[in-house]
Motif scaffolding. Structure first.
Motif, PDB file in Angstrom:
ATOM      1  N   GLN A  84       3.016  -1.665  47.025  1.00 15.42           N
ATOM      2  CA  GLN A  84       3.211  -2.465  48.245  1.00 15.42           C
ATOM      3  C   GLN A  84       2.373  -1.910  49.392  1.00 15.42           C
ATOM      4  N   VAL A  85       2.321  -0.560  49.474  1.00 16.89           N
ATOM      5  CA  VAL A  85       1.477   0.052  50.512  1.00 16.89           C
ATOM      6  C   VAL A  85       0.015  -0.324  50.293  1.00 16.89           C
ATOM      7  N   GLY A  86      -0.424  -0.298  49.025  1.00 17.35           N
ATOM      8  CA  GLY A  86      -1.800  -0.677  48.730  1.00 17.35           C
ATOM      9  C   GLY A  86      -2.080  -2.115  49.109  1.00 17.35           C
ATOM     10  N   ASP A  87      -1.137  -3.013  48.855  1.00 20.00           N
ATOM     11  CA  ASP A  87      -1.320  -4.424  49.229  1.00 20.00           C
ATOM     12  C   ASP A  87      -1.429  -4.576  50.744  1.00 20.00           C
ATOM     13  N   VAL A 116      -4.781  -5.240  55.767  1.00 24.26           N
ATOM     14  CA  VAL A 116      -5.341  -4.678  57.005  1.00 24.26           C
ATOM     15  C   VAL A 116      -6.863  -4.626  56.917  1.00 24.26           C
ATOM     16  N   GLU A 117      -7.381  -4.221  55.727  1.00 24.82           N
ATOM     17  CA  GLU A 117      -8.834  -4.154  55.566  1.00 24.82           C
ATOM     18  C   GLU A 117      -9.463  -5.536  55.694  1.00 24.82           C
ATOM     19  N   ASP A 118      -8.773  -6.548  55.199  1.00 22.13           N
ATOM     20  CA  ASP A 118      -9.309  -7.917  55.354  1.00 22.13           C
ATOM     21  C   ASP A 118      -9.377  -8.303  56.827  1.00 22.13           C
ATOM     22  N   ASP A 119      -8.337  -7.907  57.591  1.00 22.03           N
ATOM     23  CA  ASP A 119      -8.360  -8.212  59.023  1.00 22.03           C
ATOM     24  C   ASP A 119      -9.445  -7.417  59.747  1.00 22.03           C
ATOM     25  N   LEU A 120      -9.657  -6.166  59.342  1.00 19.12           N
ATOM     26  CA  LEU A 120     -10.653  -5.331  60.016  1.00 19.12           C
ATOM     27  C   LEU A 120     -12.070  -5.761  59.686  1.00 19.12           C
ATOM     28  N   ALA A 121     -12.213  -6.463  58.594  1.00 19.68           N
ATOM     29  CA  ALA A 121     -13.570  -6.905  58.229  1.00 19.68           C
ATOM     30  C   ALA A 121     -14.153  -7.842  59.285  1.00 19.68           C
ATOM     31  N   GLU A 122     -13.282  -8.504  60.055  1.00 18.29           N
ATOM     32  CA  GLU A 122     -13.750  -9.421  61.092  1.00 18.29           C
ATOM     33  C   GLU A 122     -13.950  -8.705  62.428  1.00 18.29           C
ATOM     34  N   LEU A 182     -10.985   4.674  57.700  1.00 19.10           N
ATOM     35  CA  LEU A 182      -9.722   5.375  57.519  1.00 19.10           C
ATOM     36  C   LEU A 182      -8.838   4.642  56.512  1.00 19.10           C
ATOM     37  N   CYS A 183      -8.779   3.344  56.643  1.00 12.51           N
ATOM     38  CA  CYS A 183      -7.980   2.553  55.686  1.00 12.51           C
ATOM     39  C   CYS A 183      -8.518   2.701  54.268  1.00 12.51           C
ATOM     40  N   ASP A 184      -9.823   2.770  54.134  1.00  7.60           N
ATOM     41  CA  ASP A 184     -10.415   2.931  52.808  1.00  7.60           C
ATOM     42  C   ASP A 184     -10.010   4.264  52.189  1.00  7.60           C
ATOM     43  N   ARG A 185     -10.002   5.315  53.045  1.00  7.80           N
ATOM     44  CA  ARG A 185      -9.604   6.620  52.527  1.00  7.80           C
ATOM     45  C   ARG A 185      -8.117   6.624  52.155  1.00  7.80           C
ATOM     46  N   VAL A 186      -7.292   5.995  52.975  1.00  7.23           N
ATOM     47  CA  VAL A 186      -5.858   5.922  52.667  1.00  7.23           C
ATOM     48  C   VAL A 186      -5.626   5.151  51.366  1.00  7.23           C
ATOM     49  N   ARG A 187      -6.346   4.026  51.174  1.00  3.38           N
ATOM     50  CA  ARG A 187      -6.182   3.249  49.943  1.00  3.38           C
ATOM     51  C   ARG A 187      -6.589   4.070  48.726  1.00  3.38           C
TER      52      ARG A 187
END
Length: 513
Positions: free
Chosen positions: A340-343, A348-354, A364-369
């Motif tokens: 669930q955390v990964g989802d 969040v990464e999809d939102d940050l892409a914009e 940071l999100c990439d490292r956490v994932r």
């Protein structure tokens, strides 16, 4: 009362056992007929021949020998049928398949032999010997003193022969005892017997000496030549010791030392924790007291072992159940939460892409994932170590193959045709083999290879974990090997480890299949 055969059967036992198998239904009648023939054709003529020099020669053509045989024939014709119909009747009924109390058969085989032989000996000693002397006495002009002295000597020989028949009858009925002993109730008490070991030994010695003395006295009485008397005494002594005395001593040694051997073998096997070891109860004498004590000790040890195994099994089952619960919790709760955390991170990464201006947050999100993915992998590995899902779903072969793939050393698993066992035994074998794989990785060396072999042999599942490495010293290994052995023994099996420095290590074991 269950007994396990312990004796290394002698040639005499084998002889009677073979005859027993062939003529089992009529064994009592045939054996008593053989005994009667032995008395008529061997014992009584031998007594007559032994005493003849003492009496003096018979008149030629008088037919004294045949008239002297008539009391024996009459006594035997009465005694043998009486023995079959009364004291040994329970044995005959049992061998014919009739309903009979096993204890009655045991008493007939053990206790009644003594008093039956005593009754037969008394019959031959008193009426038969008196009738014999009434045949040989009148032609020689004996007076009352002669009759009494000659009856005493004849009766001593008869009594010696009677003890011989006690011993040979004990051996003859031993096959019946072996068959009846497993049918005796657990509370069966053989009691005590008059014919104790000390009395048996004393009777054996006195019987041999009495017969020897009678033979020497009778032969020496036939001459007045001192040299002939001396030579006759030596020959008679050696001859009787080698024949009758040797037979008596051999039978006593057979009945006593054979049973001592049984006790010794039983102690060794009980020490090795072999189940079901019992010593046969023979005669209610001192050795039977030792046998009963040994049997009770074996029963207590087996009960304690069974209790200990049951306790270990319960503990292992509880531990395995807890392992399975932990494995399910790790997969169904912790992994689900991480997923669930990964989802959420992917959202969040999809939102940050914009939002290009938040590139640092995106990294940071990439490292956490990535850390979450690593955590999922580690938890999966931990769950397999706690209790592998492959063991529950596919069995030992699949679970050990997966363990071999994760091993630090190259490992091959051969588990063809093993099939499934109950969960406790599968878990015992799996964790023992897995521990052996881990020990090989620690001690065998980097160049070693490991082979895991499982096979069904009879009613057992055997397993072996062997490496070609450098081995180790077993003494300081610690709790690992002890835990392996305890777990396998809790499942009803056993485990051994063979290793020493410089020599390949092999862990072998088995559990009931």
């Amino acid at each position: 009362m269950t007994h396990t055969a312990l004796e290394n059967v002698s040639w005499l036992d084998r002889l009677f056992a073979r005859a027993y198998r062939r003529i089992r239904r009529n064994y009592v009648e045939i054996w008593l007929a053989v005994s009667g023939l032995g008395i008529v054709l061997v014992a009584w003529p031998a007594q007559y021949a032994t005493l003849l020099p003492l009496w003096g020669p018979a008149e030629p053509g008088s037919g004294e020998f045949w008239r002297a045989m008539s009391p024996c024939l009459v006594g035997t014709a009465f005694l043998m049928p009486w023995t079959a119909l009364h004291p040994f009747r329970p044995i005959a009924l049992f061998l014919r398949g009739k309903p009979v109390d096993p204890a009655a058969v045991w008493y007939a085989c053990v206790r009644r032999i003594t008093w039956t032989s005593a009754a037969c000996t008394a019959t031959y000693s008193i009426p038969c010997n008196i009738a014999l002397l009434l045949v040989v006495g009148p032609p020689r002009g004996w007076d009352l003193g002669d009759y009494l002295s000659h009856w005493f000597v004849a009766s001593m020989i008869t009594v010696s022969a009677g003890f011989f028949f006690v011993l040979i009858w004990e051996v003859a009925f031993r096959p019946v005892l072996r068959e009846i002993e497993p049918l005796l109730p657990a509370e069966f008490d053989p009691g005590s017997t008059w014919l104790t070991l000390s009395r048996r030994s004393a009777l054996a010695s006195s019987s041999a000496m009495i017969y020897t003395g009678a033979a020497v006295a009778s032969l020496a009485a036939g001459t007045d030549d001192t040299d002939v008397v001396l030579a006759t005494a030596v020959v008679a002594t050696v001859g009787s010791a080698a024949t009758f005395g040797g037979a008596i001593t051999g039978l006593v040694a057979h009945s006593i030392f054979r049973r001592v051997h049984e006790l010794r073998v039983a102690l060794v096997r009980i020490g090795l924790r072999e189940p079901g070891v019992r010593v046969a109860v023979r005669a209610g004498d001192e050795l039977d007291a030792a046998a009963l004590s040994l049997n009770r000790m074996a029963e207590r040890l087996e009960h304690d072992d069974a209790t200990l195994r049951a306790s270990r099994t319960r503990l292992a089952s509880v531990a395995d159940a807890e392992r399975r619960r932990m494995e399910r919790d790790l997969r169904r709760r912790v992994l689900v939460r991480l997923e669930q955390v990964g989802d959420r991170l992917r959202e969040v990464e999809d939102d940050l892409a914009e939002r290009p201006d938040l590139a640092d947050l995106h990294r940071l999100c990439d490292r956490v994932r990535s850390s979450v993915a690593d955590a999922e992998t580690e938890i999966n590995r931990l769950a397999r170590g706690v209790y592998p899902a492959e063991l529950t779903e596919a069995g030992l072969g699949a679970a050990l193959t997966a363990a071999a793939e994760r091993s630090a050393l190259p490992a091959v698993v051969d588990a063809d045709g093993v099939g499934r066992l109950d969960s406790a035994r599968e878990a015992a074998v799996y964790f023992a083999c897995n521990e052996a794989l881990q020990n090989a990785a620690k001690h065998a060396g980097e160049q070693a290879r490991v082979t895991v072999t499982l096979a069904r042999v009879g009613d057992r599942l055997t397993f072996a974990v062997a490496d070609d490495g450098q081995g180790f010293t077993q003494a300081p290994v610690g709790r690992g090997l002890e835990n392996m052995r305890d777990r396998v023994r809790a499942a009803g099996g056993d485990l051994t480890v063979k290793s020493e420095p410089g020599v390949a290590t092999t862990v072998t074991g088995w559990v009931p299949a």
